[in-house]
Design a protein around this motif. Structure first.
Motif, PDB file in Angstrom:
ATOM      1  N   VAL A 483     -23.659   6.986 -32.288  1.00  0.00           N
ATOM      2  CA  VAL A 483     -22.927   6.009 -31.493  1.00  0.00           C
ATOM      3  C   VAL A 483     -23.482   4.623 -31.789  1.00  0.00           C
ATOM      4  CG1 VAL A 483     -24.454   6.240 -29.485  1.00  0.00           C
ATOM      5  CG2 VAL A 483     -22.118   5.393 -29.160  1.00  0.00           C
ATOM      6  N   LEU A 484     -22.624   3.632 -31.800  1.00  0.00           N
ATOM      7  CA  LEU A 484     -23.030   2.241 -32.003  1.00  0.00           C
ATOM      8  C   LEU A 484     -22.790   1.470 -30.707  1.00  0.00           C
ATOM      9  CD1 LEU A 484     -23.820  -0.326 -33.546  1.00  0.00           C
ATOM     10  CD2 LEU A 484     -21.445  -0.442 -34.375  1.00  0.00           C
ATOM     11  N   ALA A 485     -23.854   0.932 -30.121  1.00  0.00           N
ATOM     12  CA  ALA A 485     -23.755   0.102 -28.924  1.00  0.00           C
ATOM     13  C   ALA A 485     -23.528  -1.343 -29.352  1.00  0.00           C
ATOM     14  CB  ALA A 485     -25.024   0.217 -28.077  1.00  0.00           C
ATOM     15  N   PHE A 486     -22.504  -1.974 -28.787  1.00  0.00           N
ATOM     16  CA  PHE A 486     -22.154  -3.319 -29.235  1.00  0.00           C
ATOM     17  C   PHE A 486     -21.883  -4.240 -28.053  1.00  0.00           C
ATOM     18  CE2 PHE A 486     -18.130  -1.249 -28.493  1.00  0.00           C
ATOM     19  CZ  PHE A 486     -17.315  -2.255 -27.986  1.00  0.00           C
ATOM     20  N   ASP A 487     -22.135  -5.506 -28.259  1.00  0.00           N
ATOM     21  CA  ASP A 487     -21.700  -6.554 -27.356  1.00  0.00           C
ATOM     22  C   ASP A 487     -20.401  -7.120 -27.920  1.00  0.00           C
ATOM     23  OD1 ASP A 487     -22.450  -8.516 -25.079  1.00  0.00           O
ATOM     24  OD2 ASP A 487     -21.952  -9.830 -26.760  1.00  0.00           O
ATOM     25  N   ARG A 488     -19.495  -7.521 -27.048  1.00  0.00           N
ATOM     26  CA  ARG A 488     -18.143  -7.872 -27.500  1.00  0.00           C
ATOM     27  C   ARG A 488     -18.069  -9.164 -28.306  1.00  0.00           C
ATOM     28  NH1 ARG A 488     -14.672  -4.341 -25.569  1.00  0.00           N
ATOM     29  NH2 ARG A 488     -15.200  -3.178 -23.673  1.00  0.00           N
ATOM     30  N   TYR A 489     -19.135  -9.959 -28.313  1.00  0.00           N
ATOM     31  CA  TYR A 489     -19.100 -11.233 -29.023  1.00  0.00           C
ATOM     32  C   TYR A 489     -18.841 -11.012 -30.521  1.00  0.00           C
ATOM     33  CZ  TYR A 489     -20.685 -15.676 -30.981  1.00  0.00           C
ATOM     34  OH  TYR A 489     -20.759 -16.853 -31.684  1.00  0.00           O
ATOM     35  N   VAL A 503     -14.878   2.823 -42.686  1.00  0.00           N
ATOM     36  CA  VAL A 503     -15.882   3.450 -41.816  1.00  0.00           C
ATOM     37  C   VAL A 503     -15.360   3.516 -40.386  1.00  0.00           C
ATOM     38  CG1 VAL A 503     -18.212   3.291 -40.894  1.00  0.00           C
ATOM     39  CG2 VAL A 503     -17.747   2.627 -43.267  1.00  0.00           C
ATOM     40  N   GLU A 504     -15.428   4.715 -39.789  1.00  0.00           N
ATOM     41  CA  GLU A 504     -15.083   4.880 -38.391  1.00  0.00           C
ATOM     42  C   GLU A 504     -16.335   5.319 -37.636  1.00  0.00           C
ATOM     43  OE1 GLU A 504     -11.791   7.408 -37.637  1.00  0.00           O
ATOM     44  OE2 GLU A 504     -10.422   6.331 -38.978  1.00  0.00           O
ATOM     45  N   LEU A 505     -16.719   4.515 -36.672  1.00  0.00           N
ATOM     46  CA  LEU A 505     -17.911   4.812 -35.873  1.00  0.00           C
ATOM     47  C   LEU A 505     -17.521   5.015 -34.415  1.00  0.00           C
ATOM     48  CD1 LEU A 505     -20.503   2.173 -37.204  1.00  0.00           C
ATOM     49  CD2 LEU A 505     -20.420   4.624 -37.719  1.00  0.00           C
ATOM     50  N   ASN A 506     -18.224   5.924 -33.766  1.00  0.00           N
ATOM     51  CA  ASN A 506     -18.102   6.060 -32.317  1.00  0.00           C
ATOM     52  C   ASN A 506     -18.842   4.882 -31.685  1.00  0.00           C
ATOM     53  OD1 ASN A 506     -17.726   7.043 -29.725  1.00  0.00           O
ATOM     54  ND2 ASN A 506     -19.585   8.313 -29.803  1.00  0.00           N
ATOM     55  N   THR A 507     -18.152   4.070 -30.906  1.00  0.00           N
ATOM     56  CA  THR A 507     -18.770   2.866 -30.353  1.00  0.00           C
ATOM     57  C   THR A 507     -18.757   2.900 -28.829  1.00  0.00           C
ATOM     58  OG1 THR A 507     -16.672   1.657 -30.396  1.00  0.00           O
ATOM     59  CG2 THR A 507     -18.091   1.470 -32.336  1.00  0.00           C
ATOM     60  N   VAL A 508     -19.710   2.177 -28.233  1.00  0.00           N
ATOM     61  CA  VAL A 508     -19.795   2.061 -26.779  1.00  0.00           C
ATOM     62  C   VAL A 508     -20.214   0.637 -26.441  1.00  0.00           C
ATOM     63  CG1 VAL A 508     -22.189   2.878 -26.746  1.00  0.00           C
ATOM     64  CG2 VAL A 508     -20.816   3.013 -24.671  1.00  0.00           C
ATOM     65  N   ILE A 598     -33.230  -7.547 -28.794  1.00  0.00           N
ATOM     66  CA  ILE A 598     -32.000  -7.241 -28.074  1.00  0.00           C
ATOM     67  C   ILE A 598     -31.333  -6.005 -28.682  1.00  0.00           C
ATOM     68  CG2 ILE A 598     -29.651  -8.028 -27.621  1.00  0.00           C
ATOM     69  CD1 ILE A 598     -31.441  -9.560 -25.878  1.00  0.00           C
ATOM     70  N   ALA A 599     -31.200  -5.995 -29.996  1.00  0.00           N
ATOM     71  CA  ALA A 599     -30.559  -4.865 -30.678  1.00  0.00           C
ATOM     72  C   ALA A 599     -31.334  -3.571 -30.434  1.00  0.00           C
ATOM     73  CB  ALA A 599     -30.453  -5.148 -32.174  1.00  0.00           C
ATOM     74  N   LEU A 600     -32.671  -3.662 -30.444  1.00  0.00           N
ATOM     75  CA  LEU A 600     -33.490  -2.479 -30.209  1.00  0.00           C
ATOM     76  C   LEU A 600     -33.251  -1.918 -28.809  1.00  0.00           C
ATOM     77  CD1 LEU A 600     -35.731  -0.526 -31.102  1.00  0.00           C
ATOM     78  CD2 LEU A 600     -37.404  -2.202 -30.278  1.00  0.00           C
ATOM     79  N   CYS A 601     -33.206  -2.792 -27.813  1.00  0.00           N
ATOM     80  CA  CYS A 601     -32.937  -2.330 -26.447  1.00  0.00           C
ATOM     81  C   CYS A 601     -31.574  -1.659 -26.361  1.00  0.00           C
ATOM     82  CB  CYS A 601     -33.004  -3.500 -25.469  1.00  0.00           C
ATOM     83  SG  CYS A 601     -34.654  -4.147 -25.180  1.00  0.00           S
ATOM     84  N   MET A 602     -30.578  -2.254 -27.002  1.00  0.00           N
ATOM     85  CA  MET A 602     -29.233  -1.673 -26.970  1.00  0.00           C
ATOM     86  C   MET A 602     -29.219  -0.283 -27.595  1.00  0.00           C
ATOM     87  SD  MET A 602     -27.171  -5.149 -28.046  1.00  0.00           S
ATOM     88  CE  MET A 602     -25.525  -4.427 -28.046  1.00  0.00           C
ATOM     89  N   ALA A 603     -29.899  -0.145 -28.728  1.00  0.00           N
ATOM     90  CA  ALA A 603     -29.923   1.155 -29.406  1.00  0.00           C
ATOM     91  C   ALA A 603     -30.649   2.201 -28.568  1.00  0.00           C
ATOM     92  CB  ALA A 603     -30.591   1.012 -30.771  1.00  0.00           C
ATOM     93  N   VAL A 604     -31.771   1.826 -27.981  1.00  0.00           N
ATOM     94  CA  VAL A 604     -32.521   2.763 -27.140  1.00  0.00           C
ATOM     95  C   VAL A 604     -31.702   3.140 -25.912  1.00  0.00           C
ATOM     96  CG1 VAL A 604     -34.514   2.963 -25.607  1.00  0.00           C
ATOM     97  CG2 VAL A 604     -34.810   2.103 -27.935  1.00  0.00           C
ATOM     98  N   GLY A 605     -31.062   2.146 -25.291  1.00  0.00           N
ATOM     99  CA  GLY A 605     -30.233   2.449 -24.132  1.00  0.00           C
ATOM    100  C   GLY A 605     -29.146   3.449 -24.458  1.00  0.00           C
ATOM    101  N   ALA A 606     -28.492   3.275 -25.608  1.00  0.00           N
ATOM    102  CA  ALA A 606     -27.446   4.213 -26.022  1.00  0.00           C
ATOM    103  C   ALA A 606     -28.028   5.581 -26.362  1.00  0.00           C
ATOM    104  CB  ALA A 606     -26.683   3.647 -27.215  1.00  0.00           C
TER     105      ALA A 606
END
Length: 627
Positions: A483-489, A503-508, A598-606
């Protein structure tokens, strides 16, 4: 309340609970901080000499309100559910002083001396229930006709926090049940004492449409007030009352430009009896403001609550009653391990006015878990990724997390649990053409990091999302990304680049701020409903920050060696929601680019989202995270 009966000054006596507390504090039998010691010296000095300026000590009035609490009021919640509100000695001193001290007015009327009271204590010392109890007393037992009692705060939600305590007391107390009439059902928004045409209700600046005429205003969490407008509004209404009371309660704050700091400073000077207190807050005894009662908890100048438990009671008068030693010991341990929590703990639990900005995790803790490894060589599937896309010329960062096994972790209750372990690493990109110029501004060696292989710098003056998408395409093809955690920006632009690579990724979704939570994954919601389990919540930065902190503290994560990541973590600052205590990384307050963190926190959270294991901090398990 006015009275016509004059009383001669009584001799100081331990039979008087207010005198007794003041004597015990001044003699060192009760541990207290400098400002509380001064408040007690002020009381004893006034008992001896206050009559010289028209002050009267009415012990009967003090006892009347002190006895009202256990006779009429009942507590709610936990071990105190339904029990009479037996006041602690410090609480008897506060309300006994406020209601026991009178003064003779110019027309001969004897009225309550204190029109203002400022109480600053550590979290969990019963400030709100005490305020709610005062509200009930002044509504039904203080003899004021058409008394308007307000639970006041900067916002409606904050005002209801204190008022809910008042409603809980009403629901628990047979005497209040018989005397009061509630309005509203869910929630109750007003309590009326019809016999005197009096009422008790919440009020805030946003909800005050007409000028209130308060008899008593109970102002909660003054450190949350953005300005003094709520207090000004209430005090303007005092002109209709002869003996009004503004009762202010708060934790310590961090902003010295606020109304709370102004009130704190005034209260400290009132207690010391000098407009220019020294650093020891030596008691002088001059009259600064005879109408303000001051009870400000604080540590002494050389106290260190992280090494000396004997000072804890100075900030926490109810230490040993509502606040147990083990609880504060855990809070202290948390502050030592997570400096991002240190200032909040000092402020909320030890009455230390802190600076607003706080750093995050110290280098020694990061160095324990940062090692050199190749995540792309013989690695298994990637559990989650996080992506922080930048604008034209900053850093874009991606983080990846892989589950690697389990580790036995000892929990606070003595049991152990097998919890998952992880590897995590980041990739970062910056425009090559502007790299040297920005290196001078950002004070980091971008070119050196590029030469060492820690930073990607595609040609051009702007961020190239195609290079980022190409990396994701390779990693997903070789290992798979769960899963890829993303911010909408600007994420739509990145999706276009992914589509170009097929590429098709499962995103959240994963917002980066601290007050907005993403909607939960629909598949997880349906799965939880089907299994009869609690519906999951969406991702948000406070939860992800906390999850990463836990993994680092418990050494359940390896971070790939990277000066880019280390720099981001060391430069990251924490922002805290003052109402709920939730914390997140603040780009605005941070000293450098923190996109990799920031990216690390997002990945860990996901990665930990929805995991069927305990991922909370060992300190949360103990119940210590209550900020």
């Amino acid at each position: 309340m006015a009275t016509t009966k004059k009383t001669r000054p009584l001799s100081i006596s331990r039979a008087d609970p207010v005198d007794a507390y003041a004597l015990d504090v001044c003699e060192g039998k009760i541990v207290a901080g400098p400002h509380v010691r001064n408040a007690c010296r002020r009381h004893l000095n006034d008992r001896a000499h206050g009559h010289e300026r028209g002050l009267i000590w009415d012990r009967a009035a003090a006892l009347d309100v002190i006895n009202f609490f256990p006779d009429v009021l009942r507590l709610n919640g936990g071990q105190f559910e339904g029990k009479p509100f037996e006041l602690h000695a410090s609480q008897k001193f506060k309300i006994g002083s406020i209601f026991g001290w009178k003064r003779t007015e110019s027309d001969g009327a004897i009225l309550r001396r204190f029109r203002r009271a400022y109480i600053e204590e550590g979290k969990g010392n019963g400030k709100s229930p005490l305020a709610a109890g005062i509200g009930h007393y002044c509504m039904i037992a203080d003899g004021e006709a058409a008394a308007e009692i307000y639970a006041a705060a900067a916002t409606k939600d904050q005002a209801f926090v204190l008022f809910r305590d008042a409603v809980a007391m009403y629901e628990q107390s047979p005497a209040l049940k018989a005397a009061l009439t509630p309005s509203g059902g869910n929630p109750i928004w007003n309590l009326s004492f019809l016999a005197a045409r009096s009422f008790f209700r919440p009020i805030s600046r946003e909800g005050a449409h007409s000028g209130p005429r308060p008899y008593v205003a109970l102002a909660d969490e003054i450190h949350e007030h953005p300005d003094g407008k709520v207090i000004e509004m209430l005090e303007r209404g005092f002109k209709f009352r002869r003996a009004p009371l503004l009762f202010m309660i708060t934790n310590s704050g961090s902003d010295r430009t606020t109304i709370c700091w102004d009130e704190h400073q005034h209260a400290v000077k009132v207690a010391a009896g000098t407009a220019t207190p020294d650093e020891e807050f030596t008691y002088v005894g001059d009259v600064i403001d005879d109408s303000t009662f001051s009870y400000v908890c604080a540590l002494d100048k050389d106290d260190d609550p992280f090494t000396d438990p004997t000072c804890w009671q100075k900030a926490n008068p109810l230490f040993g009653v509502t606040l147990k030693h083990d609880y504060l010991a855990g809070v202290v341990a948390q502050a030592k391990d997570i400096p991002s929590k240190r200032n909040g703990i000092l402020r909320l639990h030890f009455c230390v006015w802190t600076e607003a900005d706080t750093s995050w995790i110290p280098r020694p803790l990061i160095e324990k878990v940062m090692v050199d490894f190749d995540p792309y060589e013989d690695g298994g599937p990637i559990l989650a990724a996080g992506l922080d896309l930048s604008g034209a010329k900053d850093l874009t960062a991606a983080a990846f997390v892989r589950e690697t096994g389990t580790k036995t972790v000892l929990r606070a209750d003595g049991t152990s649990a097998e919890l998952p372990t992880y590897d995590a690493w980041i990739e970062a990109w910056t425009p090559r053409d502007t790299m040297d110029e920005r290196s001078k501004v950002d004070h980091v060696p971008y070119r050196l990091w590029v030469d060492q292989g820690y930073l990607n710098a595609p040609d051009g003056a702007r961020i190239r999302y195609d290079h980022v998408a190409a990396h994701f395409a390779r990693v997903h093809a070789d290992h798979g990304i769960g899963v890829l955690a993303f911010d909408r920006y600007v994420f739509d632009k990145f999706e276009d680049e992914l589509d170009a690579y097929g590429v098709e990724l499962n995103t959240v979704a994963h917002p980066q701020g601290g007050k907005k939570r993403a909607k939960p994954d629909p598949d997880k919601v349906e799965a939880a409903k089907a299994a009869g389990e609690e519906v999951p919540l969406g991702l948000w930065m406070p939860g992800s920050v906390s999850a990463l902190e836990t993994l680092i503290l418990e050494e359940r994560i390896r971070l790939r060696m990277s000066p880019v990541l280390m720099s981001a973590i060391m430069g990251a600052a924490i922002e805290t929601d003052p109402l709920m205590g939730n914390q997140w990384l603040s780009k605005k307050k941070s000293t450098i680019r923190i996109d990799p963190a920031i990216a690390l926190c997002m990945a860990v959270g996901a990665a930990v989202d929805g995991a069927p294991v305990d991922t909370t901090s060992v300190y949360e398990t103990r119940g210590f995270i209550e900020l």
